[in-house]
Design an enzyme around this catalytic site. Structure first.
Site, PDB file in Angstrom:
ATOM      1  N   ASN A  57       0.797  -1.218   0.000  1.00  0.00           N
ATOM      2  CA  ASN A  57       0.000   0.000   0.000  1.00  0.00           C
ATOM      3  C   ASN A  57       0.835   1.275   0.000  1.00  0.00           C
ATOM      4  O   ASN A  57       0.349   2.323  -0.405  1.00  0.00           O
ATOM      5  CB  ASN A  57      -0.910  -0.051   1.243  1.00  0.00           C
ATOM      6  N   TYR A  67       2.677   9.457 -11.266  1.00  0.00           N
ATOM      7  CA  TYR A  67       1.697   8.724 -10.456  1.00  0.00           C
ATOM      8  C   TYR A  67       0.850   7.803 -11.340  1.00  0.00           C
ATOM      9  O   TYR A  67       0.650   6.627 -11.032  1.00  0.00           O
ATOM     10  CB  TYR A  67       0.806   9.733  -9.709  1.00  0.00           C
ATOM     11  N   LYS A  91       0.811   3.766 -11.217  1.00  0.00           N
ATOM     12  CA  LYS A  91      -0.406   3.047 -10.832  1.00  0.00           C
ATOM     13  C   LYS A  91      -0.898   2.136 -11.961  1.00  0.00           C
ATOM     14  O   LYS A  91      -1.452   1.072 -11.695  1.00  0.00           O
ATOM     15  CB  LYS A  91      -1.490   4.029 -10.397  1.00  0.00           C
ATOM     16  N   THR A 117      -6.822  11.518   3.020  1.00  0.00           N
ATOM     17  CA  THR A 117      -5.789  10.910   3.862  1.00  0.00           C
ATOM     18  C   THR A 117      -4.755  11.995   4.152  1.00  0.00           C
ATOM     19  O   THR A 117      -4.769  13.046   3.519  1.00  0.00           O
ATOM     20  CB  THR A 117      -5.073   9.748   3.128  1.00  0.00           C
TER      21      THR A 117
END
Lengths: 144, 246
Positions: free
Chosen positions: B85, B151, B155, B186
């Site tokens: 994660n 990113y 991903k 988050t």
């Protein structure tokens, strides 16, 4: 079980046998009030009885059938929390090879698999919307 | 209690999604190895649940990941599952101007880090007779997003790695899936997107009317690790409130 769908009124089409029956059983184990809909009356009624649910005869390709079943659910249970559009068929002619496909067979497949799913959404959503938060699961396949 | 007696490692377990995943797995009986770059964060999360222990490692360092996973196995004698994660965000800059150091850092942590983690985990999962891996991808593993080349590339790469490992190790009882969350509040994302108006706009872009929560992502992750998902491998699972449906 965990009771994640405790007391949820869940309609499972094609719920008499196969995947639909397994889905109906699992939902019942987790606390749902399972409404089994199928054209197979004997198997459907037997399963509904086994899991403490309720059976409705329904040909998902029939709009009149959907109207009647949703009205009956509203009358019998006062609402609907979830719908599993599971009813489906494959070719009855042995394969869907494009060069050999039978047009009447193709229309029947689309009537059940496509019309049935769309009609399910069309007729269940108004009752589900009146019943609070809800969820629809449509069974698809490997097509991507 | 789907994870009673199961030992599961969670990278980036010290905050955000990872911390929610640790809490969910522990609540279902798992003994969780909480791995994080920040040892204090890992210790804080591990201390909040039953049967968890903190381990410090940088996922972009293959030797460190190898040691961290070996330490988890030494702690409880086996490994049943892993959640890879750990990840970072980065600046929003179009590709021609994207800072190369951020490209390297993002690929190193978000993509190579998942690869290094799986390399460390796989021998133990195989020795265990099988297990399950969940890799954290993103909606950016499905779609592009202007200004986030590194990113998005990382991903998407995680989804490809996930499918490949599923094919390679399925016969040995190892399943491998990816979770692809939408925007989640988050510490990482709140630090990058400070403007509350942006979050309100993001909420409104979802069919559900809201971003996902860490608990929503943890629920999907737990499902994929559990026996309920015994026939689920090599696939990427959106937790996106419908944002990529249109």
């Amino acid at each position: 079980m965990t009771g994640r769908v405790q007391a949820k009124r869940v309609l499972v089409t094609g719920g008499a046998t196969g995947l639909g029956a397994a889905i109906a059983r699992r939902l019942a184990e987790e606390g749902a009030v399972v409404l089994v809909a199928d054209i197979a009356e004997v198997a459907g009624a037997a399963l509904a009885s086994e899991i403490g649910g309720h059976f409705y005869r329904l040909d998902v390709s029939s709009e009149a059938g959907w109207t009647a079943v949703i009205a009956a659910i509203a009358r019998d249970f006062g609402g609907l929390d979830a719908l599993v559009n599971n009813a489906g068929i494959a070719s009855s002619k042995g394969g869907e090879d494009i060069e050999r496909i039978d047009l009447a067979d193709l229309h029947r497949i689309f009537a059940v698999n496509v019309d049935g799913t769309i009609l399910g959404c069309k007729h269940a959503i108004p009752l589900m919307a009146k019943s609070g938060p809800g969820s629809i699961v449509n069974l698809s396949s490997m097509a991507e | 209690m789907r994870f009673m007696g199961k030992v599961i490692a969670v990278t980036g377990g010290g905050s955000g999604l990872g911390a929610a995943i640790v809490a969910r797995l522990a609540s279902e009986g798992a003994e969780v190895g909480v791995i994080d770059l920040d040892p204090q964060a890992a210790a804080r999360v591990a201390g909040q649940v039953q049967g968890a222990k903190a381990f410090a490692a940088d996922v972009s360092d293959p030797a460190a990941m190898h040691r961290a996973i070996a330490d988890v196995v030494s702690w409880r004698g086996k490994l049943d599952g892993a959640v890879n994660n750990a990840g970072v965000g980065g600046p929003f800059v179009p590709s021609a101007d994207y800072p190369l150091d951020w490209w390297d850092r993002t690929i190193a942590i978000n993509l190579s880090g998942v690869f290094y983690s799986m390399r460390a985990e796989l021998p133990h999962l195989i020795a265990n007779g099988g297990g399950a891996i969940v890799n954290m991808s993103s909606i950016c593993g499905f779609i592009g997003q202007a200004g986030t080349a590194a990113y998005v590339a990382a991903k998407h790469g995680v989804v490809g790695l996930t499918k490949t490992v599923a094919l390679e190790y399925g016969a040995q009882g190892v399943r491998c899936n990816a979770v692809c969350p939408t925007y989640v509040r988050t510490p990482l994302t709140l630090a990058e997107l400070k403007d509350q108006a942006i979050w309100a706009d993001l909420d409104a872009r979802h069919a559900t009317g809201h971003c996902a929560t860490p608990d929503d992502v943890a629920a999907m992750t737990a499902f994929l690790l559990s026996g309920d998902a015994r026939s689920v491998t090599g696939s990427a699972h959106l937790v996106d409130g419908g944002i990529t449906a249109s």
